[in-house]
Design an enzyme around this catalytic site. Sequence first.
Site, mmCIF file in Angstrom:
data_model
loop_
_atom_site.group_PDB
_atom_site.id
_atom_site.type_symbol
_atom_site.label_atom_id
_atom_site.label_comp_id
_atom_site.label_asym_id
_atom_site.label_seq_id
_atom_site.Cartn_x
_atom_site.Cartn_y
_atom_site.Cartn_z
ATOM 1 N N LYS A 131 0.857 -0.964 0.109
ATOM 2 C CA LYS A 131 -0.091 -0.132 -0.077
ATOM 3 C C LYS A 131 0.975 1.295 0.001
ATOM 4 O O LYS A 131 2.187 1.295 0.312
ATOM 5 C CB LYS A 131 -0.960 -0.118 1.182
ATOM 6 C CG LYS A 131 -1.783 -1.035 1.072
ATOM 7 C CD LYS A 131 -2.925 -0.919 0.025
ATOM 8 C CE LYS A 131 -4.030 -2.064 0.067
ATOM 9 N NZ LYS A 131 -3.752 -3.251 -0.896
HETATM 10 C C1 LIG Z 1 -9.862 -2.991 -1.225
HETATM 11 C C2 LIG Z 1 -9.135 -3.435 -0.404
HETATM 12 N N1 LIG Z 1 -10.037 -3.766 0.935
HETATM 13 C C3 LIG Z 1 -9.404 -4.377 2.090
HETATM 14 C C4 LIG Z 1 -8.062 -4.892 1.898
HETATM 15 C C5 LIG Z 1 -7.702 -5.598 3.113
HETATM 16 O O1 LIG Z 1 -6.496 -4.921 3.747
HETATM 17 P P1 LIG Z 1 -5.636 -5.511 4.900
HETATM 18 O O2 LIG Z 1 -4.724 -6.714 4.365
HETATM 19 O O3 LIG Z 1 -4.848 -4.546 5.526
HETATM 20 O O4 LIG Z 1 -6.581 -6.509 5.753
HETATM 21 C C6 LIG Z 1 -7.214 -4.765 0.552
HETATM 22 C C7 LIG Z 1 -5.987 -5.154 0.654
HETATM 23 O O5 LIG Z 1 -5.195 -5.705 -0.206
HETATM 24 C C8 LIG Z 1 -7.953 -3.945 -0.241
HETATM 25 O O6 LIG Z 1 -7.010 -3.880 -1.287
#
Ligand SMILES: Cc1ncc(COP(=O)(O)O)c(C=O)c1O
Length: 391
Positions: free
Chosen positions: A183
Amino acid sequence: MSEPIPFFRHDLGAPEVEAFRRALEQPILTTGETVALFERRFAAALGRGHAVAVTSCTGALHLSLIALGIGPGDEVITTPLTFVATSTAIMEAGATPVFVDVEADTGNLDVAQVEAAITVRTKAILPVHLYGHMVDMRALRAIADRHGLRLIEDAAHCVEGRRDGARPGELGDTACFSFYATKSITCGEGGAIVTDDEGLATKLRRLRIHGMTKAAADREREGYQHWDMNELGWKYNMDNLQAAILLPQLDRIDANWSKRTAIANEYTRRLRGVPGLAVPVTVPGVRHARHLFPVWIQGGRRDAVIAALQTRGISLMVNYRAIHLLTYFRRTFGLAPGAFPNAERIGDATVSLPLYPSLGRDQVARVSDALIAAVGSNAESRVHAMAAPAL
Ligand SMILES: Cc1ncc(COP(=O)(O)O)c(C=O)c1O
């Protein structure tokens, strides 16, 4: 062969190493002053009243739903064109995701179809600002208000985005961010919730640590005092080491966004008019966060193009295949191809190109040239026209 081009390369360096070293010298490694400082600075960066730091965006979404009282028997309207976490968080809260198709030209939840999906069980709408392009939050807020629904933003891609003057968290009850390894700001794994509602922020802080009324930082400040647990919480608290790595990156948000935007513009210039390729539209009034640079490859050629670029040392990712067609969702909800045609068409065509601040112009040229060659190597792909406008 020339140097491989990775899909992503983080830009963490000396400032993060030094911040991490200083955090190690503090008596508290878990959630303490460094997390509190990160929360204040992240909330300020987003222009919001409060930020609650957690261990992932998945946790942020799950906690938001629970804190807003959404659970078993409730329905949450969301998009099928996203990472699975958007929907699994809804299911972890005990609620049911109800998919609405996406817009053909942006890939974002089609706001015009949302009202038709509202039932007596609907409690919330959970849009995703896909790729970093914000959903029409003003329209969604109006729908949510008309029907008494909560609005939770999956802003995992959208720290820097805006639409019609609004930023993530400004119109939603909460907005949830990811600091996952790829990210725009990252500590490997991490997340945050922003909100303007102080009572909600307090509740989220309790729920991220088992619902305990006191945590480690309180013990450090006040000495041991008995604590109580009034409600069931989870273990989602960010620790000081994660916050230490994130803090210096806040100073680079704008500079890195400008670099990614310049790279996206360069890709756009090089790929404009290439038959067989399209990119999502950026709607007027949107400031794109440029988290991802997807291209949509028509004619069923996407996977062949990925393979061709990989043989040239260029790594790509797919963000995302439509999740309602993954085995678990098909089995659980009885969904089949054809249910959400735009999400399926985009999910079958999309591929994300490398995009990160240190990506050089020569690398952008190499990726673009390899992509054009791979797409052009199949005459078929020149014949079909995508629904979305070409570059
Ligand atoms: C659109 C979206 N939502 C939720 C997530 C979940 O994030 P995390 O890996 O921090 O839980 C991601 C992660 O890639 C994502 O791209």
